[in-house]
Write an enzyme that holds these catalytic residues in place. Structure first.
Site, PDB file in Angstrom:
ATOM      1  N   CYS A   1     -33.385 -22.778  93.141  1.00 35.79           N
ATOM      2  CA  CYS A   1     -33.077 -22.228  91.811  1.00 35.79           C
ATOM      3  C   CYS A   1     -32.842 -20.725  91.877  1.00 35.79           C
ATOM      4  CB  CYS A   1     -34.204 -22.548  90.829  1.00 35.79           C
ATOM      5  SG  CYS A   1     -35.789 -21.753  91.194  1.00 35.79           S
ATOM      6  N   CYS A   2     -32.118 -20.236  90.869  1.00 33.86           N
ATOM      7  CA  CYS A   2     -31.980 -18.805  90.609  1.00 33.86           C
ATOM      8  C   CYS A   2     -32.014 -18.630  89.095  1.00 33.86           C
ATOM      9  CB  CYS A   2     -30.707 -18.229  91.235  1.00 33.86           C
ATOM     10  SG  CYS A   2     -29.177 -18.948  90.606  1.00 33.86           S
ATOM     11  N   ARG A   3     -31.782 -17.451  88.605  1.00 33.70           N
ATOM     12  CA  ARG A   3     -32.011 -17.172  87.187  1.00 33.70           C
ATOM     13  C   ARG A   3     -31.279 -18.155  86.279  1.00 33.70           C
ATOM     14  NH1 ARG A   3     -29.976 -13.802  83.068  1.00 33.70           N
ATOM     15  NH2 ARG A   3     -28.247 -13.139  84.403  1.00 33.70           N
TER      16      ARG A   3
END
Length: 222
Positions: A110-112
């Site tokens: 995941c990322c933002r």
């Protein structure tokens, strides 16, 4: 009488990449019951920002390994006032090393927003899987409608030989490796048709794969 049945909400941009490998934006509190159903062992966090405290608490409570690649942390220290537009190459390699190792599974990347950084890592994974660039970019844009040419260029130029095979590769990638080796072996045994009065001539392509790739050579590499 109100229903007491639990409602599950996946994080935005959630998707299944391969068996037990998932991608999304950074999970929020409302997403935690859904994450419980995945029985995660590892969350790979690709943003350079500090992770939310509730996510850290969730990982500790569920005994999930939360990992922010060291190369991202190093870049943050070295460029404290600068937002990274692309991931450091070493961060992508470190992420792929974990994503190919069955000891980390099941895994969420995941990322933002679950778009560009996650999409870059998944794009490089697809390159390892020998997807065409058009298919890689189509998947990238399905999760990230806005264009970032530098990320597409990064994926296109990424050297898959920098990634080494773990001792305990994940099942779906092991199957891919075996299938590719069978193709290479079948090519190496093929002979070009020859006239009856001439001795058989070896196929000039038999000694080498059709293309150079991480999958093609040393078993120490994927």
């Amino acid at each position: 009488m109100p229903s007491t049945r639990t409602r599950y909400f996946p994080p935005s941009n959630f998707g299944m990449v391969e068996e037990d490998l998932y991608r999304s934006s950074v999970p929020k509190l409302v997403n935690f019951p859904f994450l419980d159903t995945l029985q995660l062992r590892t969350i790979i966090y690709l943003s350079q920002d500090e992770p939310p405290n509730n996510l850290i608490g969730f990982c500790e409570e569920q005994k999930i390994d939360y990992i922010q690649p060291k190369a991202i942390l190093d870049s943050v220290r070295n460029h404290s006032q600068t937002k990274l537009s692309t991931l450091p190459e070493e961060a992508v390699i470190q992420s792929l090393d974990m994503m190919l190792d069955s000891r980390h599974y099941p895994v969420l990347v995941c990322c933002r927003l679950g778009r560009h950084k996650t999409g870059t890592v998944i794009g490089c994974l697809r390159k390892l899987q020998r997807w065409s660039l058009s298919s890689i970019f189509a998947e990238y844009h399905r999760f990230a409608p806005d264009t970032r040419p530098q990320n597409e260029q990064f994926i296109e130029l990424f050297d898959s030989d920098l990634v080494t095979q773990p001792r305990t590769p994940v099942r779906w990638f092991t199957i891919l490796i075996e299938a590719h080796r069978e193709v290479i072996e079948s090519k190496s045994t093929n002979k070009l048709p020859t006239a009856t009065h001439q001795p058989p001539q070896p196929n000039p392509q038999a000694s080498k794969p059709a293309s150079s790739s991480l999958l093609d050579a040393n078993p120490a590499h994927i």
